[in-house]
Design an enzyme around this catalytic site. Structure first.
Site, PDB file in Angstrom:
ATOM      1  N   LEU A  87       0.851  -1.189   0.000  1.00 18.08           N
ATOM      2  CA  LEU A  87       0.000   0.000   0.000  1.00 18.08           C
ATOM      3  C   LEU A  87       0.885   1.237   0.000  1.00 18.08           C
ATOM      4  CD1 LEU A  87      -2.512  -1.120   2.778  1.00 18.08           C
ATOM      5  CD2 LEU A  87      -2.983  -1.048   0.317  1.00 18.08           C
ATOM      6  N   HIS A  88       0.575   2.184  -0.887  1.00 19.01           N
ATOM      7  CA  HIS A  88       1.408   3.382  -0.937  1.00 19.01           C
ATOM      8  C   HIS A  88       0.661   4.643  -1.356  1.00 19.01           C
ATOM      9  CE1 HIS A  88       1.275   2.445  -5.226  1.00 19.01           C
ATOM     10  NE2 HIS A  88       1.662   3.687  -5.456  1.00 19.01           N
ATOM     11  N   ARG A  89      -0.553   4.525  -1.890  1.00 16.22           N
ATOM     12  CA  ARG A  89      -1.237   5.690  -2.421  1.00 16.22           C
ATOM     13  C   ARG A  89      -1.583   6.677  -1.310  1.00 16.22           C
ATOM     14  NH1 ARG A  89      -2.562   5.514  -7.629  1.00 16.22           N
ATOM     15  NH2 ARG A  89      -2.334   3.501  -8.652  1.00 16.22           N
TER      16      ARG A  89
END
Length: 399
Positions: free
Chosen positions: A232-234
Site C-alpha cells: 500500500l502506498h497511495r
C-alpha cells in the site's frame, strides 16, 4: 507519488547493467529515455535493451530521482541490469506542483544540451508529465509507453498525468485493447496509436526464474502459497490517519487467518510509526519488512497465496503470474486484469479486507493478448521506423 515535503536527497550509487549502451555517434539519431519511479524502471528496461540490439539510436538515460530511496531505485536498476543513467536530476519528493516543476526545469536543460530526435516517457508519475511538457515546449516528439489507460477518476493525480501526457505525445503505445478505444474517444488519431503489449511483463518473464530461485518467503519463515502479500502506498490510503488506522485494523483481523508479508514503502512506514499502528501490525504477527528490490518482490508475488495492493503494476504482474489479486481501490485503469486476469476490485472500505482469501488452486498465468515477453521488440521496431533516419529538431533554450 508523494506529497512528502522532504527535499533532502541522499546520493545514489547507480550501477551499470551487464551490457553498456553503445557510445554516442553523430551518425545515429538520439533518443532520451526518462525514468524516475520504480514502475518506470520495470517498463523501460526492455525498451532500452531492444533498442540497443537494433543499434539505430544513441540512447541517453535520464533518472529524475523521483524515487531516491536506495531500495526503491538503484537496487531495482541492478536487478533489471539497467544501464547506468547518464543524468541524475535529484529532484526528490515534494508537493505535486513542486516536484513537477523541478523535473520540468531540470529536464529542459538536459534536452537543450542533448538535442535529441525524440523522447520516450513511460507510465503516469509526475516525472512522466513533467518531461513530456518540457519536450513538447521545445518541439521535440514524444513517445509514450503505456498510453490509453484510464480510471476515469480525476481525483487520482496519475489520471491527470496520463491523460495530459497522451495529449502531448506523437506516438502512443498501448498494452491492452481498451487503450485504443479510450484514445479514440478522446480524439487521438488512430495512426499514432500502436498496440504493442506490456513491457512490464517483458521484465517479469526475463527475471522470473532468478526471482523464484531467491525463495524470499522461505527466508522470512513463511510457507509458499500460504501467505498474503500486502503493498500500500497511495496517498489516499496512507496519508489520512483515521483511514490508515482503519486499514491497519483490517490487516490485523486478516492476520488472524493467514500470515501477512508487508514490504512497507518508506512514506507508509513513516505514517504507521506516527500513531503506533506499526506496533499494532507487528504485535499481530504481520511481517513488516523493509522495501525490497525488484527480484525479491517478484519472488514474494510468485509465491503468495493472494496479494492485496493499491498499485497498478502489481495488478498486471499478478495476472501474469496467476496469483489472485485484491485491489484496494474503487476503480482500476487496468480492467483487462479483471476481465482476463486474476484481479478483483475490493473497494476502499477496510472492512472488505475480510473478504481476501488464499487461493485453493495452483497459480494459472492469464493469457492476455501480447503480454508475451516481446512487447519491447514490437515497440522498438515502431521507433526505428519512425525516427531512425530523422534529423533532430533545432532545440533552443526558451527565454
Amino acid at each position: 507519488m508523494s506529497n512528502d515535503l522532504t527535499t533532502d536527497v541522499p546520493q545514489l550509487t547507480l550501477v551499470h547493467g551487464d551490457a553498456p549502451l553503445a557510445p554516442l555517434s553523430s551518425e545515429r539519431s538520439t533518443v532520451v529515455h526518462v525514468v524516475g519511479a520504480r514502475p518506470n524502471f520495470v517498463k523501460m528496461a526492455p525498451v532500452v535493451a531492444a533498442l540497443r540490439e537494433r543499434g539505430a539510436f544513441n540512447q541517453v538515460l535520464v533518472h529524475t530521482g523521483q524515487h531516491y530511496d536506495r531500495r526503491m531505485s538503484d537496487e531495482i536498476l541492478a536487478d533489471l541490469d539497467f544501464p547506468e543513467p547518464d543524468h541524475f536530476l535529484a529532484v526528490g519528493s515534494g508537493a505535486h506542483g513542486e516536484q513537477t516543476a523541478k523535473v520540468l526545469s531540470a529536464f529542459e536543460r538536459v534536452l537543450v544540451d542533448t538535442q535529441p530526435t525524440f523522447v520516450v516517457v513511460a507510465g503516469d508519475v509526475n516525472s512522466t508529465l513533467a518531461c513530456a511538457l518540457a519536450a513538447s515546449k521545445l518541439g521535440i516528439p514524444i513517445a509514450h509507453v503505456e498510453s490509453g489507460l484510464r480510471s476515469f477518476d480525476w481525483t487520482m493525480p496519475e489520471e491527470i498525468n496520463r491523460v495530459l501526457t497522451d495529449r502531448l505525445s506523437d506516438l502512443l503505445f498501448t498494452h491492452s485493447p481498451e487503450g485504443l478505444e479510450n484514445l479514440k474517444a478522446e480524439g487521438v488519431e488512430e495512426s499514432r496509436v500502436h498496440y504493442v503489449g506490456n513491457t512490464m511483463i517483458d521484465s517479469l518473464r526475463r527475471c522470473e526464474r532468478r526471482a523464484r530461485e531467491r525463495q524470499l518467503a522461505v527466508q522470512l519463515g513463511v510457507e509458499p502459497g500460504s501467505y498474503i502479500l500486502v503493498t500500500l502506498h497511495r496517498p489516499s490510503n496512507v496519508d489520512h490517519p483515521s483511514r490508515l488506522s482503519g486499514i491497519v485494523g483490517g490487516l490485523v483481523a486478516l492476520a488472524a487467518d493467514a500470515p501477512i508479508v508487508f514490504p512497507i514503502h518508506p512514506r507508509t512506514r513513516a505514517r504507521l510509526a506516527e500513531d503506533g499502528s506499526l506496533a499494532r501490525l507487528e504485535a499481530a504477527g504481520v511481517h513488516c519488512i523493509e522495501p525490497v528490490g525488484y527480484l525479491d518482490f517478484l519472488s514474494l508475488q510468485a509465491d503468495a497465496g493472494a496479494v492485496v495492493t493499491d498499485s497498478g503494476g502489481v495488478q498486471e504482474e499478478t495476472s501474469a503470474l496467476g496469483v489472485p489479486c485484491y485491489t484496494f481501490r474503487t476503480n482500476t485503469e487496468r480492467p483487462i486484469t479483471i476481465s482476463h486476469g486474476t484481479n478483483t476490485l475490493l473497494g476502499d472500505d477496510p472492512a472488505e479486507l475480510a473478504g481476501v482469501r488464499i487461493s485453493s488452486w495452483d497459480p494459472t498465468p492469464s493469457a492476455i493478448s501480447l503480454w508475451d515477453g516481446h512487447a519491447a521488440d514490437r515497440l522498438a521496431d515502431v521507433l526505428v521506423t519512425n525516427y531512425a533516419l530523422c534529423a533532430a529538431p533545432a532545440v533552443q533554450e526558451q527565454r
